[in-house]
Scaffold this motif. Structure first.
Motif, PDB file in Angstrom:
ATOM      1  N   TRP A  40       0.907  -0.959  -0.185  1.00 12.17           N
ATOM      2  CA  TRP A  40       0.062  -0.029   0.108  1.00 12.17           C
ATOM      3  C   TRP A  40       0.867   1.285  -0.081  1.00 12.17           C
ATOM      4  O   TRP A  40       0.427   2.187   0.187  1.00 12.17           O
ATOM      5  CB  TRP A  40      -0.811   0.090   1.404  1.00 12.17           C
ATOM      6  N   SER A  41       2.197   1.085   0.004  1.00 12.59           N
ATOM      7  CA  SER A  41       3.012   2.330  -0.087  1.00 12.59           C
ATOM      8  C   SER A  41       3.410   2.587  -1.521  1.00 12.59           C
ATOM      9  O   SER A  41       4.449   1.956  -2.040  1.00 12.59           O
ATOM     10  CB  SER A  41       4.426   1.774   0.855  1.00 12.59           C
ATOM     11  N   THR A  42       2.714   3.684  -2.182  1.00 10.26           N
ATOM     12  CA  THR A  42       2.888   4.080  -3.630  1.00 10.26           C
ATOM     13  C   THR A  42       4.406   4.790  -3.645  1.00 10.26           C
ATOM     14  O   THR A  42       4.562   5.378  -4.695  1.00 10.26           O
ATOM     15  CB  THR A  42       1.805   4.744  -3.871  1.00 10.26           C
ATOM     16  N   SER A  43       5.062   5.146  -2.441  1.00 11.72           N
ATOM     17  CA  SER A  43       6.205   5.930  -2.755  1.00 11.72           C
ATOM     18  C   SER A  43       6.988   4.905  -3.273  1.00 11.72           C
ATOM     19  O   SER A  43       8.154   5.574  -3.808  1.00 11.72           O
ATOM     20  CB  SER A  43       6.465   6.427  -1.520  1.00 11.72           C
ATOM     21  N   GLN A  67      -0.028  -1.737  -8.215  1.00 12.14           N
ATOM     22  CA  GLN A  67      -1.350  -1.518  -7.889  1.00 12.14           C
ATOM     23  C   GLN A  67      -2.182  -1.012  -9.135  1.00 12.14           C
ATOM     24  O   GLN A  67      -3.236  -1.268  -9.292  1.00 12.14           O
ATOM     25  CB  GLN A  67      -1.342  -0.184  -6.870  1.00 12.14           C
ATOM     26  N   GLN A  68      -1.535  -0.131  -9.978  1.00  9.47           N
ATOM     27  CA  GLN A  68      -2.127   0.201 -11.301  1.00  9.47           C
ATOM     28  C   GLN A  68      -2.492  -0.801 -12.152  1.00  9.47           C
ATOM     29  O   GLN A  68      -3.603  -0.831 -12.463  1.00  9.47           O
ATOM     30  CB  GLN A  68      -1.141   1.237 -11.995  1.00  9.47           C
ATOM     31  N   TYR A  87      -5.150  -5.604  -2.652  1.00  8.94           N
ATOM     32  CA  TYR A  87      -3.796  -5.687  -2.725  1.00  8.94           C
ATOM     33  C   TYR A  87      -3.365  -6.518  -1.399  1.00  8.94           C
ATOM     34  O   TYR A  87      -3.990  -6.343  -0.195  1.00  8.94           O
ATOM     35  CB  TYR A  87      -3.130  -4.029  -2.592  1.00  8.94           C
ATOM     36  N   LYS A 117       3.668   1.086  -6.868  1.00  4.85           N
ATOM     37  CA  LYS A 117       2.671   1.917  -7.498  1.00  4.85           C
ATOM     38  C   LYS A 117       2.130   1.292  -8.862  1.00  4.85           C
ATOM     39  O   LYS A 117       1.101   1.212  -9.344  1.00  4.85           O
ATOM     40  CB  LYS A 117       3.327   3.309  -7.892  1.00  4.85           C
ATOM     41  N   GLU A 118       3.278   0.595  -9.595  1.00  6.60           N
ATOM     42  CA  GLU A 118       3.143  -0.194 -10.588  1.00  6.60           C
ATOM     43  C   GLU A 118       2.106  -1.518 -10.366  1.00  6.60           C
ATOM     44  O   GLU A 118       1.265  -1.496 -11.173  1.00  6.60           O
ATOM     45  CB  GLU A 118       4.486  -0.865 -11.244  1.00  6.60           C
TER      46      GLU A 118
END
Length: 375
Positions: free
Chosen positions: A280-283, A291-292, A302, A288-289
């Motif tokens: 869950w850490s999109t940093s 999740q998208q 997730y 981020k990839e």
């Protein structure tokens, strides 16, 4: 030999039919996964596959690898060593896959390896950190995650740093459980400490009563848990019901999201070591990839297991790219062994001809209220 016959043999050698014998044809590469898809540990295999398919779908949309789409065939080994060899044989001999990835479990992994190694089929990203699958060194096995020794060291370090002295172990009575128990013992021995008490559970059961009785009576400060989510959840519930004030620590194989779901409101405060970035850490770019792409294919729930499958798929794809337009199994192994400090998006893997460990990344997480994870 006539020129005509030579020409026929040469044509046959490069025909899609012959190439498909080892899972590579003109327009696709067939890859195999043997894991658990039924029974009490099913979510481990299901989520691992979801993560793999998420990235493969993305790669296929963009033309595949060197013009070949990636197809995944999965076989259910039910997390039972007696079933494992036949699952790998089916993938290799019947489906004729090119390579393997995303296997799940220590006892099953130990039963799979004689089959996959004898066939000299590369196996990437086993969902297990057991030493028996790392030592002795195996040319055809590449790990993506840290070992259970790395995880239990991190857990013991955390417990001791917060004043804990009596550390017990609840573990599955098989090679997986023993790997975690041994890792805990090694970490404690480094600190001139011993395991406070032990309790076991049989694989694919929730018969934890004896373990609860023994461990609760010893009044531990913390308990390192090395089993699957159903038995761990039952153990925690019964320990809390008995009035235990111990802190519960699980290694990553437990299946974090599945454990949180199984515990519900009783999961708050339960800790789990992790070997992949926080999903869950999109940093973190690779999160981020993930999740998208997961959301795009309908896997928006997730979790750590799918995150691991996603990373495993990325390692396989990178190796296939490096193996070239005419990939062979030995060429894939050579390509993997040349992958030094490869950045998958904030998560690094590194291999060599003498080291297939991949990563030593370990993080600690806690289940918070409503089953949400905290770091």
């Amino acid at each position: 030999m006539s020129r005509y016959l030579v020409g026929l043999l040469a044509a046959a050698a490069f025909s899609p039919w012959c190439a498909a014998e080892n899972g590579v044809s003109a327009n696709r590469i067939l890859l195999g996964q043997a894991a658990v898809f039924s029974g009490p540990a099913a979510q481990l295999g299901i989520q691992m596959r979801n993560g793999i398919k998420t990235y493969f779908d993305y790669v296929n949309e963009r033309g595949g690898v060197h013009g070949r789409r990636l197809d995944l065939i999965s076989e259910d080994d039910r997390y039972e060593p007696s079933v494992a060899p036949s699952a790998s044989k089916k993938l290799i001999e019947e489906h004729k896959v090119f390579a393997l990835l995303g296997y799940v479990g220590t006892p099953t992994g130990a039963a799979h390896l004689p089959v996959t190694t004898q066939a000299r089929v590369p196996l990437v990203g086993m969902f297990t950190g057991a030493e028996i699958l790392r030592v002795p060194f195996n040319r055809y096995v590449f790990h993506v995650r840290a070992s259970y020794y790395d995880e239990t060291e991190k857990i013991v370090e955390q417990v001791v740093s917060t004043g804990g002295k009596k550390i017990s172990v609840f573990y599955q009575a098989d090679a997986y459980g023993e790997a975690g128990r041994k890792g805990t013992e090694i970490a404690l021995t480094k600190r001139a400490m011993k395991i406070h008490s032990n309790g076991t559970v049989e694989r694919n059961t929730v018969k934890v009563e004896e373990a609860v009785k023994t461990i609760h009576a010893s009044e531990p400060d913390a308990i390192v848990m090395v089993s699957a989510y159903t038995s761990c959840a039952e153990f925690i519930r019964q320990m809390k019901k008995a009035g235990s004030g111990a802190t519960f620590y699980n290694v990553s194989f437990v299946g974090s999201k599945a454990l949180a779901d199984a515990l519900g409101q009783e999961g708050s405060g339960v800790a789990i070591s992790q070997v992949v970035p926080f999903p869950w850490s999109t940093s973190v770019p690779v999160v981020k990839e993930y999740q998208q792409l997961a959301k795009k294919v309908g896997f928006a729930d997730y979790n750590f297991s799918a995150m691991e499958g996603f990373l495993t798929a990325k390692v396989m794809v990178e190796a296939l790219k490096r193996a070239g337009k005419s990939p062979t199994r030995e060429g894939l192994v050579d390509a993997l062994e040349k992958m030094q400090d490869v950045d998958l998006g904030g998560f690094y893997v590194s291999y060599s001809p003498k080291n297939h460990a991949g990563s030593k990344f370990v993080d600690l997480t806690i289940i918070g209220r409503n089953g949400k994870f905290l770091r």
